[in-house]
Design an enzyme around this catalytic site. Sequence first.
Site, PDB file in Angstrom:
ATOM      1  N   GLY A  40       0.701  -5.027   0.976  1.00 21.41           N
ATOM      2  CA  GLY A  40      -0.384  -5.270   0.046  1.00 21.41           C
ATOM      3  C   GLY A  40       0.044  -5.571  -1.158  1.00 21.41           C
ATOM      4  CD  GLU A  66      -2.426  -7.574   2.701  1.00 14.98           C
ATOM      5  OE1 GLU A  66      -2.236  -6.356   2.398  1.00 14.98           O
ATOM      6  OE2 GLU A  66      -3.133  -7.779   3.793  1.00 14.98           O
ATOM      7  CD  GLU A 103       1.284  -5.448   5.895  1.00 17.41           C
ATOM      8  OE1 GLU A 103       2.283  -6.149   5.928  1.00 17.41           O
ATOM      9  OE2 GLU A 103       0.733  -5.421   4.833  1.00 17.41           O
ATOM     10  CB  ALA A 126      -0.924  -0.071   1.168  1.00 23.26           C
TER      11      ALA A 126
HETATM   12  N1  3HC Z   1       4.760   3.301  -0.365  1.00 20.60           N
HETATM   13  C1  3HC Z   1       5.046   4.400  -0.619  1.00 20.60           C
HETATM   14  N2  3HC Z   1       6.503   4.687  -1.035  1.00 20.60           N
HETATM   15  C2  3HC Z   1       7.100   3.626  -0.482  1.00 20.60           C
HETATM   16  C3  3HC Z   1       6.759   2.403  -0.094  1.00 20.60           C
HETATM   17  C4  3HC Z   1       5.584   2.089   0.033  1.00 20.60           C
HETATM   18  N3  3HC Z   1       4.848   0.979   0.511  1.00 20.60           N
HETATM   19  N4  3HC Z   1       8.046   1.722   0.225  1.00 20.60           N
HETATM   20  C5  3HC Z   1       8.950   2.238  -0.175  1.00 20.60           C
HETATM   21  N5  3HC Z   1       8.679   3.566  -0.413  1.00 20.60           N
HETATM   22  C6  3HC Z   1       9.434   4.669  -0.993  1.00 20.60           C
HETATM   23  C7  3HC Z   1      10.342   5.102   0.026  1.00 20.60           C
HETATM   24  O1  3HC Z   1       9.576   6.231   0.629  1.00 20.60           O
HETATM   25  C8  3HC Z   1      11.365   5.768  -0.678  1.00 20.60           C
HETATM   26  O2  3HC Z   1      11.243   7.126  -1.358  1.00 20.60           O
HETATM   27  P1  3HC Z   1      11.893   8.251  -1.702  1.00 20.60           P
HETATM   28  O3  3HC Z   1      12.838   7.730  -2.708  1.00 20.60           O
HETATM   29  O4  3HC Z   1      11.028   9.146  -2.082  1.00 20.60           O
HETATM   30  O5  3HC Z   1      12.605   8.503  -0.540  1.00 20.60           O
HETATM   31  C9  3HC Z   1      11.562   4.802  -1.759  1.00 20.60           C
HETATM   32  O6  3HC Z   1      10.384   3.908  -1.795  1.00 20.60           O
HETATM   33  C10 3HC Z   1      12.624   3.719  -1.501  1.00 20.60           C
HETATM   34  O7  3HC Z   1      12.415   3.321  -0.303  1.00 20.60           O
HETATM   35  P2  3HC Z   1      13.994   2.729   0.588  1.00 20.60           P
HETATM   36  O8  3HC Z   1      14.803   3.911   0.497  1.00 20.60           O
HETATM   37  O9  3HC Z   1      13.381   2.116   1.610  1.00 20.60           O
HETATM   38  O10 3HC Z   1      14.746   1.986  -0.598  1.00 20.60           O
HETATM   39  P3  3HC Z   1      15.007   0.396  -0.229  1.00 20.60           P
HETATM   40  O11 3HC Z   1      15.439  -0.055  -1.777  1.00 20.60           O
HETATM   41  O12 3HC Z   1      15.979   0.276   0.571  1.00 20.60           O
HETATM   42  O13 3HC Z   1      13.761  -0.622   0.012  1.00 20.60           O
HETATM   43  C11 3HC Z   1      11.626  -1.550   0.289  1.00 20.60           C
HETATM   44  C12 3HC Z   1      12.679  -0.866  -0.675  1.00 20.60           C
HETATM   45  C13 3HC Z   1      12.277  -2.854   0.756  1.00 20.60           C
HETATM   46  C14 3HC Z   1      10.390  -1.647  -0.615  1.00 20.60           C
HETATM   47  C15 3HC Z   1      11.482  -0.535   1.556  1.00 20.60           C
HETATM   48  O14 3HC Z   1      11.090   0.791   1.149  1.00 20.60           O
HETATM   49  C16 3HC Z   1      10.485  -0.968   2.496  1.00 20.60           C
HETATM   50  O15 3HC Z   1      10.569  -1.969   3.408  1.00 20.60           O
HETATM   51  N6  3HC Z   1       9.262  -0.420   2.300  1.00 20.60           N
HETATM   52  C17 3HC Z   1       7.996  -0.663   3.123  1.00 20.60           C
HETATM   53  C18 3HC Z   1       7.337  -1.924   2.602  1.00 20.60           C
HETATM   54  C19 3HC Z   1       5.977  -1.899   3.364  1.00 20.60           C
HETATM   55  O16 3HC Z   1       6.047  -1.350   4.824  1.00 20.60           O
HETATM   56  N7  3HC Z   1       4.858  -2.166   2.976  1.00 20.60           N
HETATM   57  C20 3HC Z   1       3.739  -2.333   3.674  1.00 20.60           C
HETATM   58  C21 3HC Z   1       2.872  -1.120   3.438  1.00 20.60           C
HETATM   59  S1  3HC Z   1       1.538  -1.288   4.452  1.00 20.60           S
HETATM   60  C22 3HC Z   1       0.287  -2.038   3.811  1.00 20.60           C
HETATM   61  O17 3HC Z   1       0.753  -2.417   2.381  1.00 20.60           O
HETATM   62  C23 3HC Z   1      -0.960  -2.155   4.017  1.00 20.60           C
HETATM   63  C24 3HC Z   1      -1.874  -3.276   3.587  1.00 20.60           C
HETATM   64  O18 3HC Z   1      -1.373  -4.478   4.277  1.00 20.60           O
HETATM   65  C25 3HC Z   1      -3.113  -2.998   3.590  1.00 20.60           C
END
Ligand code: 3HC
Length: 699
Positions: free
Chosen positions: A102, A105, A125, A61
């Site tokens: 997501g 998912e 998450e 997400a």
């Molecule tokens: N949404 C929006 N932007 C995201 C994102 C996401 N889910 N995940 C990463 N980004 C963005 C970061 O903000 C960053 O943006 P920037 O360049 O403007 O600073 C860019 O992507 C790169 O991120 P990283 O610097 O962290 O890059 P890495 O290559 O080191 O890591 C990654 C990539 C493994 C995807 C890491 O960013 C990460 O762990 N992201 C979080 C993933 C996450 O938590 N997903 C779950 C979201 S909640 C969800 O899905 C709810 C659902 O269950 C309903």
Amino acid sequence: MSTEYKVQGDIAVITLNNPPVNGLGFTTRLGLTDGLSQANADSAVKAIVITGAGKAFSGGADIKEFGSPKAMQEPNLLSVILAVENSPKPVVAAIHTVCMGGGLELALGCHYRIAAPGCSVALPEVKLGLLPGAGGTQRLPRALGVEPALNMIVSGEPVKSEMLAMLPGQKLFDKMASSADSLLAEALAYAAEVAAVRPLPLVRNLPCKHPQGDAYFQFARNMVKGMSKNFPAPGKCVDAVEAAAKQKFEVGMATERELFINLMWTPESKALRHIFMAERAASKIPDVPADTPQRAINSVAVIGAGTMGGGISMNFLNAGVPVTMLEMKQEALDRGVATIRKNYEAQVKKGKLKQDKYEQRMSMLSTTLSYDDLKDADMVIEAVFEEIGVKEAVFKELDRVMKPGAILASNTSTLDVDKIASFTKRPQDVVGLHFFSPANVMKLLEVVRGAKTAKDVMATVMTVAKKIKKTAVVSGVCDGFIGNRMIEQYGRQGGFLLDEGCTPEQVDKAIEKFGFAMGPFRMGDLAGNDIGWAIRKRRYTEKPDMKYSKTADLLCEKGRFGQKTGAGWYDYVAGKRDAIPNAEVVKMIEEHRKVLGIAPRKISDEEIVQRLVYSLVNEAARILEDGIASKASDIDMVYLMGYGFPIYRGGPMNYADQVGLFNVVQSMKRFAQNPLDDSKFWQPAPLLAKLATEGKTFN
Ligand code: 3HC
Ligand code: NAI
């Protein structure tokens, strides 16, 4: 539109294209449902492949949408996944590089999944204080088995696709592609192969049970409770997976939904989401564009092999960068190298470092007594005594020997970086790199930007920080930079609290209950009370208007410098760090109170916490006004990474925002009545007062 739609032969390919990680924001979700409708309406299309462009299938997400109406705007993620499941034509997820949250998912809603090796698969998450909210807690246990799924959901840790594919009986991946390069071709072939299969398989229809049922979930709950302390999400993850194992799919989905929505509004989740963004924002400097050319840093020199020099060197050795350490005397070098060895050996003993890695790291360390041996280093970091004369001598030598373009950094904690730069003929190459002790452990690095520091130097050191796994925050030049400038005010309040009626133990306990790793007095004992004493002595002449409690001076006059002398605010037993309250110290505080003519009053924990935390906030607001920090979230990162501020409160600025700046200002006005502290400190900083009046927040 953040998706692309193409038909290749008789297969439709929907490609998520929402850089950087194909977050499933509103336009991406809309693109997905539009693509599905288009493919299902086209009689020439027999099956559908969903994949991701660039460096991810999907990172989940879109975190940036959280808290805004867009996050739930239809089609929301649940509706998209339902549309995928209900597609009359088979949908194949072609997964690569990153498949998280997501994104996973969504893949679990597809009829088939093919994965490239090396893909990081996770439901992270929980790291945002949430649980998977689009069916992850219900479908992953069905696809993978309850235990492996719960482990992934509770830890949030990524697992490689090839590892998951090896789990016995797993139904997560129907097929592994031979490589990421051939993924799309293999997915197209697989889609053609399954195009005619009916009925279409759905993960929701798979059985989900744990043989030990209640006993297993009780065990899981106990484990999680021990680990997650102040965070509600991990426990809720167990509840949701238990629902998957015990209830019908629809009932489990409803349970997951309710838990997810409740977690979304918790301060803990807000704090963790704030930190996720703040950490990434900290690496960006407003006037230094991302494409600023950088200098290559392939070798480093460190001047001074003491406490900091040794730790700093280890950071680079750990990252595979060769280090040359310089000292004035061979014995000092030997001592420094021996300490590094001892630290690594302890890691080997604990099984945290392999013997061959240890030897490899030590082989990259060389030592010298001669500046001429440093001439080829790409960067040098000075960590010698904190005396301006010593720094001057060192930087003049560095200016003489270092090759043109080398970065000259100082680890000074209190001195003026611009002055240090002026000792050279190349101030544009000079920068402050303020590591925290122990430098090989602490995550924080304050990057101190001098008036003349070149932009490419700034861009380069931010990259270097990432390489050595530090969270770098940029600070302007001022006394104490961001962190120590704020901590001085916090310490000052701690002193007044003693004068007004508290014991050190009471203050420490109150702020530790709030969540700080250590209260101000235990921290003083750890760092050495003589450091604060030296600073105060300077302040008495530099800033005569700023009032200080004299109690800490009395303590130092008794030689109670802290752990290093076995006695400080508390007593210490040799070899142990437990703080034992000391009756003499309490008596000393009481007697000083009598001298001041103060009748002690009972001070609540609430007041203690507010005075300590809001003193940080007020000074931080001034730091923002002065342009020393460029954003409030940077200040939060400094306190979270370097000063033990509780993670679940998201840093002082985030905490103040959550309390409400109006309320913070009202408390400050109350504290301003304190007759002991007539230094006007509690006048709300103009920025804070303005934000409070306008009903705004720092972040
Ligand atoms: N949404 C929006 N932007 C995201 C994102 C996401 N889910 N995940 C990463 N980004 C963005 C970061 O903000 C960053 O943006 P920037 O360049 O403007 O600073 C860019 O992507 C790169 O991120 P990283 O610097 O962290 O890059 P890495 O290559 O080191 O890591 C990654 C990539 C493994 C995807 C890491 O960013 C990460 O762990 N992201 C979080 C993933 C996450 O938590 N997903 C779950 C979201 S909640 C969800 O899905 C709810 C659902 O269950 C309903
Ligand atoms: P330290 O006293 O442990 O080490 C300093 C080392 O520098 C000694 O080994 C000394 O022999 C060497 N040295 C002194 N003059 C030298 C010279 N002219 N040439 C080569 N080597 C020389 O001190 P520490 O604690 O490592 O501090 C070093 C610097 O780091 C100081 O500027 C300090 O303010 C800063 N700092 C210290 C922190 C701490 O917690 N100790 C935290 C952050 C910064």
